[in-house]
Scaffold this motif. Structure first.
Motif, PDB file in Angstrom:
ATOM      1  N   ALA A   1       0.819  -1.217   0.000  1.00 25.61           N
ATOM      2  CA  ALA A   1       0.000   0.000   0.000  1.00 25.61           C
ATOM      3  C   ALA A   1       0.855   1.270   0.000  1.00 25.61           C
ATOM      4  N   GLN A   2       1.940   1.253   0.753  1.00 22.73           N
ATOM      5  CA  GLN A   2       2.818   2.429   0.849  1.00 22.73           C
ATOM      6  C   GLN A   2       3.373   2.855  -0.511  1.00 22.73           C
ATOM      7  N   LEU A   3       3.494   1.900  -1.460  1.00 17.90           N
ATOM      8  CA  LEU A   3       4.101   2.187  -2.763  1.00 17.90           C
ATOM      9  C   LEU A   3       3.093   2.263  -3.906  1.00 17.90           C
ATOM     10  N   GLN A   4       1.852   1.866  -3.683  1.00 20.15           N
ATOM     11  CA  GLN A   4       0.883   1.747  -4.776  1.00 20.15           C
ATOM     12  C   GLN A   4       0.585   3.070  -5.479  1.00 20.15           C
TER      13      GLN A   4
ATOM     14  N   LYS B   1       9.362  11.235  -4.218  1.00 22.98           N
ATOM     15  CA  LYS B   1       8.289  10.440  -3.628  1.00 22.98           C
ATOM     16  C   LYS B   1       8.692   9.838  -2.278  1.00 22.98           C
TER      17      LYS B   1
ATOM     18  N   VAL C   1      10.988   7.538  -1.791  1.00 24.64           N
ATOM     19  CA  VAL C   1      11.349   6.124  -1.908  1.00 24.64           C
ATOM     20  C   VAL C   1      12.863   5.946  -1.880  1.00 24.64           C
TER      21      VAL C   1
ATOM     22  N   ASP D   1      12.394   4.759   5.436  1.00 22.14           N
ATOM     23  CA  ASP D   1      10.944   4.583   5.606  1.00 22.14           C
ATOM     24  C   ASP D   1      10.328   3.699   4.518  1.00 22.14           C
ATOM     25  N   ALA D   2      11.027   3.517   3.403  1.00 22.72           N
ATOM     26  CA  ALA D   2      10.493   2.718   2.297  1.00 22.72           C
ATOM     27  C   ALA D   2      11.118   1.323   2.215  1.00 22.72           C
TER      28      ALA D   2
ATOM     29  N   ALA E   1       8.835  -1.829   2.906  1.00 20.24           N
ATOM     30  CA  ALA E   1       7.815  -2.011   1.866  1.00 20.24           C
ATOM     31  C   ALA E   1       8.448  -2.541   0.585  1.00 20.24           C
TER      32      ALA E   1
END
Length: 149
Positions: free
Chosen positions: A32-35, A82, A84, A104-105, A108
């Motif tokens: 979800a964090q990357l969608q 973003k 990422v 933080d990424a 995910a």
């Protein structure tokens, strides 16, 4: 009536296999964090390199991805905006910038991409280094043959 050439059996099997592989890979949805980021296969390749091999320069990533450094720079800029990826100075050479996955990424991205690496590891583990190289070289040759039309 002639019998099929044995390589034709393998060709037939591979022609049926590749669409299934692509379809399965597309069904692995980013967390979800990357969608919301509309990540393309080129983003996946870039992040896979960083996940597997750690922080690298744009030039190193461009060499590994076999694209121009400007292409990688654009990808990194996009993913940095973003949240990422991050860029920081190289402690050994302050003129160089190092690209890494943002803390933080990282979880995910690992959750999303690790199954691909794990599947390859399981598949290649029983093979000798020469057999693994043969598989990689065969896939690279196929890619080149398709690109040549």
């Amino acid at each position: 009536m002639s019998t099929p050439d044995p390589p034709d059996d393998a060709v037939r099997e591979l022609i049926m296999l590749f669409p299934r592989l692509v379809s399965r890979a597309k069904r692995i949805v980013p967390p979800a964090q990357l969608q919301a980021f509309n990540l393309a296969p080129r983003h996946r390749s870039l992040m896979s390199l960083l996940l597997l091999d750690g922080p690298q320069t744009v030039s190193q990533l461009a060499d590994r991805l076999e694209v121009a450094p400007t292409t990688v720079s654009l990808l990194v800029s996009d993913l940095s905006r973003k949240g990422v990826l991050i860029r920081h100075e190289d402690d050994a050479d302050r003129r160089r910038r190092i690209v890494d996955i943002a803390p933080d990424a990282r979880d995910a991205i690992s959750e999303w991409l690790s199954p691909f690496a794990a599947a390859w590891r399981r598949t290649l583990a029983p093979l000798t280094p020469a057999e693994r190289r043969l598989i990689v070289d065969t896939l690279l040759a196929y890619e080149a043959a398709v690109a040549d039309g």
